[in-house]
Motif scaffolding. Structure first.
Motif, mmCIF file in Angstrom:
data_model
loop_
_atom_site.group_PDB
_atom_site.id
_atom_site.type_symbol
_atom_site.label_atom_id
_atom_site.label_comp_id
_atom_site.label_asym_id
_atom_site.label_seq_id
_atom_site.Cartn_x
_atom_site.Cartn_y
_atom_site.Cartn_z
ATOM 1 N N ILE A 1 0.850 -1.209 0.000
ATOM 2 C CA ILE A 1 0.000 0.000 0.000
ATOM 3 C C ILE A 1 0.882 1.254 0.000
ATOM 4 O O ILE A 1 0.565 2.253 -0.655
ATOM 5 N N SER A 2 2.005 1.193 0.713
ATOM 6 C CA SER A 2 2.930 2.335 0.719
ATOM 7 C C SER A 2 3.617 2.515 -0.634
ATOM 8 O O SER A 2 4.051 3.605 -0.975
ATOM 9 N N PHE A 3 3.760 1.423 -1.386
ATOM 10 C CA PHE A 3 4.548 1.461 -2.624
ATOM 11 C C PHE A 3 3.714 1.754 -3.881
ATOM 12 O O PHE A 3 4.278 2.005 -4.939
ATOM 13 N N CYS A 4 2.379 1.653 -3.759
ATOM 14 C CA CYS A 4 1.591 1.548 -4.998
ATOM 15 C C CYS A 4 1.259 2.867 -5.668
ATOM 16 O O CYS A 4 0.783 2.885 -6.798
ATOM 17 N N GLY A 5 1.491 3.994 -4.977
ATOM 18 C CA GLY A 5 1.257 5.278 -5.621
ATOM 19 C C GLY A 5 -0.171 5.779 -5.481
ATOM 20 O O GLY A 5 -0.464 6.924 -5.807
ATOM 21 N N ASP A 6 -1.097 4.940 -5.023
ATOM 22 C CA ASP A 6 -2.481 5.384 -4.832
ATOM 23 C C ASP A 6 -3.111 4.534 -3.720
ATOM 24 O O ASP A 6 -3.860 3.588 -3.976
ATOM 25 N N ASP B 1 4.582 1.661 5.801
ATOM 26 C CA ASP B 1 5.658 2.440 6.418
ATOM 27 C C ASP B 1 5.064 3.421 7.427
ATOM 28 O O ASP B 1 4.053 4.074 7.136
ATOM 29 N N GLY B 2 5.702 3.525 8.586
ATOM 30 C CA GLY B 2 5.268 4.483 9.614
ATOM 31 C C GLY B 2 5.968 5.820 9.397
ATOM 32 O O GLY B 2 7.186 5.867 9.223
ATOM 33 N N LEU B 3 5.191 6.900 9.425
ATOM 34 C CA LEU B 3 5.770 8.223 9.114
ATOM 35 C C LEU B 3 6.746 8.691 10.195
ATOM 36 O O LEU B 3 7.894 9.028 9.912
ATOM 37 N N TYR B 4 6.293 8.657 11.448
ATOM 38 C CA TYR B 4 7.184 9.185 12.494
ATOM 39 C C TYR B 4 8.447 8.328 12.620
ATOM 40 O O TYR B 4 9.534 8.843 12.850
ATOM 41 N N GLY B 5 8.289 7.026 12.433
ATOM 42 C CA GLY B 5 9.452 6.127 12.490
ATOM 43 C C GLY B 5 10.377 6.304 11.297
ATOM 44 O O GLY B 5 11.478 5.756 11.279
ATOM 45 N N GLY B 6 9.945 7.066 10.296
ATOM 46 C CA GLY B 6 10.772 7.274 9.097
ATOM 47 C C GLY B 6 11.556 8.567 9.127
ATOM 48 O O GLY B 6 12.215 8.929 8.139
ATOM 49 N N ILE B 7 11.503 9.278 10.247
ATOM 50 C CA ILE B 7 12.149 10.595 10.323
ATOM 51 C C ILE B 7 13.678 10.499 10.384
ATOM 52 O O ILE B 7 14.399 11.235 9.708
ATOM 53 N N ASP C 1 3.279 15.040 4.308
ATOM 54 C CA ASP C 1 2.326 14.059 3.749
ATOM 55 C C ASP C 1 2.886 12.636 3.662
ATOM 56 O O ASP C 1 2.226 11.756 3.101
ATOM 57 N N GLY C 2 4.092 12.401 4.191
ATOM 58 C CA GLY C 2 4.650 11.041 4.214
ATOM 59 C C GLY C 2 5.199 10.583 2.868
ATOM 60 O O GLY C 2 5.636 9.436 2.738
ATOM 61 N N ARG C 3 5.183 11.501 1.871
ATOM 62 C CA ARG C 3 5.648 11.058 0.546
ATOM 63 C C ARG C 3 7.160 11.134 0.459
ATOM 64 O O ARG C 3 7.796 12.074 0.928
ATOM 65 N N SER C 4 7.725 10.092 -0.131
ATOM 66 C CA SER C 4 9.171 10.021 -0.262
ATOM 67 C C SER C 4 9.494 9.141 -1.473
ATOM 68 O O SER C 4 8.633 8.946 -2.337
ATOM 69 N N GLU C 5 10.718 8.617 -1.504
ATOM 70 C CA GLU C 5 11.125 7.808 -2.650
ATOM 71 C C GLU C 5 11.910 6.602 -2.143
ATOM 72 O O GLU C 5 12.650 6.720 -1.171
ATOM 73 N N THR D 1 7.096 6.422 -2.543
ATOM 74 C CA THR D 1 6.560 5.678 -1.392
ATOM 75 C C THR D 1 5.732 6.634 -0.536
ATOM 76 O O THR D 1 5.880 7.849 -0.629
ATOM 77 N N ARG D 2 4.901 6.058 0.284
ATOM 78 C CA ARG D 2 4.089 6.899 1.176
ATOM 79 C C ARG D 2 4.035 6.268 2.562
ATOM 80 O O ARG D 2 3.707 5.078 2.698
ATOM 81 N N ALA D 3 4.410 7.050 3.555
ATOM 82 C CA ALA D 3 4.359 6.582 4.944
ATOM 83 C C ALA D 3 3.142 7.203 5.618
ATOM 84 O O ALA D 3 2.654 8.251 5.192
ATOM 85 N N PHE D 4 2.668 6.555 6.676
ATOM 86 C CA PHE D 4 1.429 6.983 7.330
ATOM 87 C C PHE D 4 1.634 7.214 8.821
ATOM 88 O O PHE D 4 2.361 6.460 9.481
ATOM 89 N N THR D 5 0.944 8.213 9.340
ATOM 90 C CA THR D 5 0.838 8.340 10.800
ATOM 91 C C THR D 5 -0.207 7.309 11.242
ATOM 92 O O THR D 5 -1.032 6.870 10.414
#
Ligand code: SAM
Length: 278
Positions: free
Chosen positions: A136-141, A164-170, A188-192, A204-208
């Motif tokens: 879900i983090s990798f799929c772009g939507d 992916d967890g957003l805060y854990g990705g800091i 917004d948790g968006r990265s690469e 990629t997209r990480a989430f709170t």
């Protein structure tokens, strides 16, 4: 089907995760084999998933973004009928080989498709859908992926997913000295995905924890449980896990703590179990 999928992705201007996963498919399992940290993660994943397995023998399970078939093969061995869907032909091939070696190939259907849509998994609904290890983090939507997971489940069916967890990705942004990147990431948790080869990078997209709950409730799911993987910063002290008694104590401690809301933000991954409305 594959051409259509890539076409849609290109129109949205997104690089595909498939080339990276195709390249690593043949070595994917060996990266993790024999490593007590990955065993630890895997035990946590399974312990959280297990209470949600269908009660009926032979029930249908979808393993979306199923990779080399770690979970699909385990579930097929337990007697379930599994559909493993993945974007990467390399991963599907590795999963087919693993299923054949385990003698459960006839209980698994292999489908190449994007989790953001799940076209191709058929019309027969599933009792349980997995989306483990970040598809879900990798799929772009992510919204489209979660709506698709809801669509393919029976009413009252369950989905277990990890992202992916957003805060854990800091921390990695600070370690790389990327302040501007961090400012964007926390918005917004968006990265690469930083594959070494430029052509294998993908968004990629990480989430709170709150964002992940909103994502699933917005698609009509209700939340059963949410855990951090891991809330103890075990990765940095992974050597401790080589000692069997320490491994057991840390696993027990992690499982005691990993639903605590205040600790979820420490985790690099979040795993959620949700139920589709009946
Ligand atoms: C980290 S692996 C996890 C594999 C497996 N679920 C597990 O837990 O061992 C991520 C998987 O997601 C797949 N994937 C990435 N983007 C996807 C997408 N948009 N649709 C379907 N699968 C995708 C990759 O090809 C890869 O097999």
């Amino acid at each position: 089907m594959a051409r259509l999928r890539q076409g849609k992705r290109r129109r949205r201007g997104l690089a595909s995760p498939a080339p990276y996963h195709d390249r690593i498919a043949g070595i994917y399992d060996s990266i993790y084999e024999g490593d007590p940290y990955w065993k630890f993660l895997s035990e946590i994943t399974w312990a959280h998933l297990k209470p949600h397995l269908p009660r009926t023998a032979g029930a249908r399970i979808l393993d979306a973004g199923g990779g080399t078939g770690t979970w699909a093969v385990r579930l097929a061995r337990s007697g379930f009928q599994v559909t493993l869907a993945d974007l990467s032909s390399g991963m599907l091939e590795a999963a087919r080989r693993k299923a054949a070696a385990a003698g459960v190939a006839e209980r698994i259907d292999f489908v190449q498709c994007d989790i953001a849509g799940l076209e191709g998994v058929g019309d027969d609904p599933f009792a349980l859908a997995l989306a483990l290890g970040d598809p879900i983090s990798f799929c772009g939507d992510a919204k489209r992926a979660v709506r698709a997971l809801a669509r393919v489940l029976v009413p009252g069916g369950i989905c277990v997913a990890s992202v992916d967890g957003l805060y854990g990705g800091i921390d990695p942004f600070l370690e790389r000295g990327e302040i501007e990147g961090l400012e964007r990431f926390v918005r917004d948790g968006r990265s690469e995905w930083l594959a070494r080869r430029q052509e294998e990078r993908f968004p990629t997209r990480a989430f709170t924890p709150e964002g992940l709950v909103d994502l699933f409730t917005g698609a009509g799911f209700s939340v059963l449980s949410l855990i951090g993987k891991t809330v103890l910063p075990i990765r940095a002290s992974r050597r401790l896990l080589e000692e069997p008694a320490a491994y057991v104590r840390l696993l027990r401690l992690e499982r005691r703590l990993h639903t605590r809301p205040a600790l979820l933000g420490r985790a690099s991954h979040l795993q959620i179990a949700v139920r589709r409305a009946a």
